[in-house]
Write a protein that holds these residues in place. Structure first.
Motif, mmCIF file in Angstrom:
data_model
loop_
_atom_site.group_PDB
_atom_site.id
_atom_site.type_symbol
_atom_site.label_atom_id
_atom_site.label_comp_id
_atom_site.label_asym_id
_atom_site.label_seq_id
_atom_site.Cartn_x
_atom_site.Cartn_y
_atom_site.Cartn_z
ATOM 1 N N LEU A 1 9.781 0.771 9.079
ATOM 2 C CA LEU A 1 8.341 2.197 9.217
ATOM 3 C C LEU A 1 8.172 2.330 7.655
ATOM 4 C CD1 LEU A 1 7.248 4.110 10.334
ATOM 5 C CD2 LEU A 1 8.415 5.990 9.527
ATOM 6 N N ASN A 2 8.508 1.749 6.596
ATOM 7 C CA ASN A 2 7.875 1.449 5.375
ATOM 8 C C ASN A 2 6.974 0.297 5.218
ATOM 9 O OD1 ASN A 2 8.567 4.272 4.414
ATOM 10 N ND2 ASN A 2 10.479 3.068 3.138
ATOM 11 N N VAL A 3 7.984 -0.351 6.081
ATOM 12 C CA VAL A 3 6.708 -2.341 5.527
ATOM 13 C C VAL A 3 6.336 -2.007 6.518
ATOM 14 C CG1 VAL A 3 7.634 -4.423 6.563
ATOM 15 C CG2 VAL A 3 9.296 -3.346 4.994
ATOM 16 N N LEU A 4 5.899 -1.645 7.549
ATOM 17 C CA LEU A 4 4.834 -1.275 9.149
ATOM 18 C C LEU A 4 4.228 -0.902 8.234
ATOM 19 C CD1 LEU A 4 7.416 -0.804 12.492
ATOM 20 C CD2 LEU A 4 6.059 -3.130 11.163
ATOM 21 N N GLU A 5 4.174 0.141 7.537
ATOM 22 C CA GLU A 5 2.974 1.647 7.539
ATOM 23 C C GLU A 5 2.748 0.853 6.105
ATOM 24 O OE1 GLU A 5 5.265 4.848 6.330
ATOM 25 O OE2 GLU A 5 5.230 5.978 7.444
ATOM 26 N N ASN A 6 3.364 0.266 5.161
ATOM 27 C CA ASN A 6 2.379 -1.037 4.629
ATOM 28 C C ASN A 6 1.693 -2.027 5.029
ATOM 29 O OD1 ASN A 6 3.959 0.380 2.677
ATOM 30 N ND2 ASN A 6 5.383 -0.579 1.541
ATOM 31 N N ALA A 7 1.893 -2.158 5.479
ATOM 32 C CA ALA A 7 1.174 -3.629 6.404
ATOM 33 C C ALA A 7 0.220 -2.747 6.835
ATOM 34 C CB ALA A 7 1.899 -4.280 7.359
ATOM 35 N N TYR A 8 -0.132 -1.859 7.838
ATOM 36 C CA TYR A 8 -1.040 -1.104 8.485
ATOM 37 C C TYR A 8 -1.748 -0.500 7.619
ATOM 38 C CZ TYR A 8 -3.030 2.507 10.665
ATOM 39 O OH TYR A 8 -4.518 3.644 11.522
ATOM 40 N N ALA A 9 -1.262 -0.263 5.606
ATOM 41 C CA ALA A 9 -2.650 0.703 5.434
ATOM 42 C C ALA A 9 -3.345 -0.956 4.481
ATOM 43 C CB ALA A 9 -2.080 0.759 4.165
ATOM 44 N N SER A 10 -2.443 -2.107 4.503
ATOM 45 C CA SER A 10 -3.314 -3.286 3.844
ATOM 46 C C SER A 10 -4.133 -3.896 5.202
ATOM 47 C CB SER A 10 -2.182 -4.351 3.511
ATOM 48 O OG SER A 10 -2.809 -5.526 3.366
ATOM 49 N N ALA A 11 -3.717 -3.455 6.574
ATOM 50 C CA ALA A 11 -4.838 -4.641 7.596
ATOM 51 C C ALA A 11 -5.648 -3.397 7.388
ATOM 52 C CB ALA A 11 -4.601 -4.008 8.574
ATOM 53 N N ILE A 12 -6.098 -2.516 7.622
ATOM 54 C CA ILE A 12 -7.475 -0.814 7.582
ATOM 55 C C ILE A 12 -7.723 -1.723 5.999
ATOM 56 C CG2 ILE A 12 -7.428 1.684 7.316
ATOM 57 C CD1 ILE A 12 -7.065 0.745 10.218
ATOM 58 N N SER A 13 -7.293 -2.280 5.164
ATOM 59 C CA SER A 13 -8.106 -2.117 3.911
ATOM 60 C C SER A 13 -8.759 -3.369 3.996
ATOM 61 C CB SER A 13 -7.378 -1.780 2.310
ATOM 62 O OG SER A 13 -8.026 -2.264 1.412
ATOM 63 N N GLN A 14 -8.054 -3.844 3.982
ATOM 64 C CA GLN A 14 -9.185 -5.398 4.342
ATOM 65 C C GLN A 14 -9.920 -5.539 5.055
ATOM 66 O OE1 GLN A 14 -6.542 -9.109 3.564
ATOM 67 N NE2 GLN A 14 -4.634 -7.944 3.706
ATOM 68 N N ARG A 15 -9.594 -4.957 6.902
ATOM 69 C CA ARG A 15 -10.691 -4.879 8.036
ATOM 70 C C ARG A 15 -11.684 -4.300 7.246
ATOM 71 N NH1 ARG A 15 -9.646 -2.215 13.535
ATOM 72 N NH2 ARG A 15 -10.316 -0.084 12.667
ATOM 73 N N ASN A 16 -11.753 -3.014 6.486
ATOM 74 C CA ASN A 16 -13.272 -2.270 5.377
ATOM 75 C C ASN A 16 -13.698 -3.307 5.027
ATOM 76 O OD1 ASN A 16 -12.780 1.039 7.453
ATOM 77 N ND2 ASN A 16 -11.191 1.253 6.072
ATOM 78 N N GLN A 17 -12.900 -3.280 4.150
ATOM 79 C CA GLN A 17 -13.700 -4.248 3.356
ATOM 80 C C GLN A 17 -14.024 -6.438 3.834
ATOM 81 O OE1 GLN A 17 -10.591 -6.095 0.076
ATOM 82 N NE2 GLN A 17 -9.827 -3.952 0.557
ATOM 83 N N ALA A 18 -14.391 -6.329 4.606
ATOM 84 C CA ALA A 18 -14.256 -7.105 6.049
ATOM 85 C C ALA A 18 -16.175 -6.731 6.072
ATOM 86 C CB ALA A 18 -14.149 -7.821 7.064
#
Length: 406
Positions: free
Chosen positions: A320-337
């Motif tokens: 769950l920690n790994v998936l939460e990290n991946a989720y936060a990273s994906a949200i951040s990178q999508r916003n950056q895009a």
């Protein structure tokens, strides 16, 4: 549990024919994937285990012949025949079936995860193909633009307002763009091979990719709690349940087992006497019990199951920690895009304004072809960055969809 693991097709952030095109590829990939087919066979094997455990121990049949016939009051015993059947404790077979079913559901969870990972890989490859194709298109447009500038430069040379060096610079720049385009062609062929391998088809088959994609104005409202529905986490719930069923079975097997049987002994008649029951055969029903007095094995199994369940809980927490990290990273990178896309759109608009100014300067006879190359280079840079932003946005959207089961 199957309903909990029903595979939900990615709701990708594209619309109309775009989403439909990718969805058809996803369906084809699922049908053709040898990995998924292998996992489905494993699942069918696991389901068949339910029938395997729904059995009783072998029936024991024995026969013996008395070489030296023992004499009894009713006559000599000639042979002995027996049949016996051991029976597990009440509910043991049901416990075995429940355990086998829970293991089958765990195998089914692996199928769901594999399908989602395949869909994610296919979507990422699809967007990579789009990015390469879009960049090729932009490069070709810029090559055509430079050819137009080259024509203008030739006219300027004739009237003495430009030098042959300007023409050579424009031609050199065209050569560089042509080189980039050819390199991208090789990248496209490589990515196309990846895409076709995911579809399990010939690498040379052309992939049909949408020509234009844009970042939508607003994103779908997301709920981070949906991470808990990710099959990678639900798999641990099923593993935990399988250990629970294993312990139920262990307790049942720790109970006594019993058996029923029948012995038959044929008896010869006595010739020297006449009495009732002379030569009467012996029929002896039997009941047996098997009691696990030394049950350290079952106690150890119980302890192992307790430890296994704790291990699964920690594994689920870590995942769950790994998936939460991946989720936060994906949200951040999508916003950056999205931010980068809007910035490049503004820059591109200003670069086009600069291009119009240069064209007007040509009409007045004051064009500077060094400025032309600079503006063209900036324009290409902004266009390329914009394409990369779109590509990044949709790749991260696919990751988010994978994570939150949307």
């Amino acid at each position: 549990m199957k309903k909990r693991f029903i595979y939900i097709m990615f709701v990708l952030a594209t619309f109309g024919t775009k989403a439909q095109s990718l969805e058809s590829y996803l369906q084809e990939a699922e049908q053709n994937s040898p990995m998924i087919q292998a996992l489905e066979l494993r699942y069918n094997i696991a389901k068949e285990k339910v029938n395997e455990v729904n059995t009783l121990p072998n029936t024991t049949v024995a026969a013996g012949y008395f070489v030296s016939e023992p004499e009894t009051r009713t006559g000599a015993q000639r042979a002995r025949f027996s049949v016996s059947q051991m029976l597990p404790w009440f509910g043991t077979i049901t416990a075995r079936e429940n355990y086998a079913s829970s293991m089958a559901e765990t195998a089914y969870a692996e199928i769901v995860i594999a399908k989602r990972k395949l869909a994610l890989s296919l979507a990422q490859s699809y967007y990579n193909l789009y990015g390469i194709q879009a960049k090729q298109k932009v490069l070709q447009e810029n090559i055509e633009l430079l050819k137009t500038y080259e024509t203008l430069a030739l006219t300027s040379v004739e009237v003495g307002k430009a030098s042959a060096v300007d023409i050579l610079k424009l031609q050199i720049r065209q050569n560089e763009l042509q080189q980039q385009k050819e390199v991208l062609e090789q990248s496209y062929l490589s990515e196309q091979a990846v895409f076709n391998n995911l579809l399990n088809r010939d690498e040379s088959i052309a992939a049909e990719v949408v020509e234009e994609m844009e970042i939508p104005e607003d994103d779908t409202i997301l709920n981070k709690d949906d991470l808990s529905l990710n099959p990678e986490l639900l798999k641990y719930d099923q593993l935990y349940e399988s250990v629970t069923q294993s312990e139920v079975l262990n307790q049942k097997e720790n109970a006594p087992s019993f058996g029923i049987g029948l012995d038959y002994i044929p008896v010869s008649e006595r010739d020297d006497m006449v009495f009732s029951d002379n030569g009467k055969d012996i029929v002896m029903p039997m009941v047996t019990f098997s009691v696990p007095i030394f049950n350290n094995k079952f106690k150890s199994t119980t302890k192992q199951n307790e430890l296994r369940q704790k291990e699964i809980e920690f594994q689920k927490e870590e995942r769950l920690n790994v998936l939460e990290n991946a989720y936060a990273s994906a949200i951040s990178q999508r916003n950056q895009a999205r931010i980068a896309y809007r910035t490049q759109a503004k820059n591109l608009e200003q670069a086009k304004d600069a291009e119009e100014i240069l064209i007007k300067s040509y009409e007045t006879g004051t064009i500077n072809f060094n400025d032309v190359l600079d503006v063209q280079e900036l324009q290409l840079k902004f266009q390329t960055n914009q394409i990369q932003s779109v590509q990044l946005y949709y790749i991260q959207s696919a990751i988010i969809n994978y994570l939150i089961n949307k």
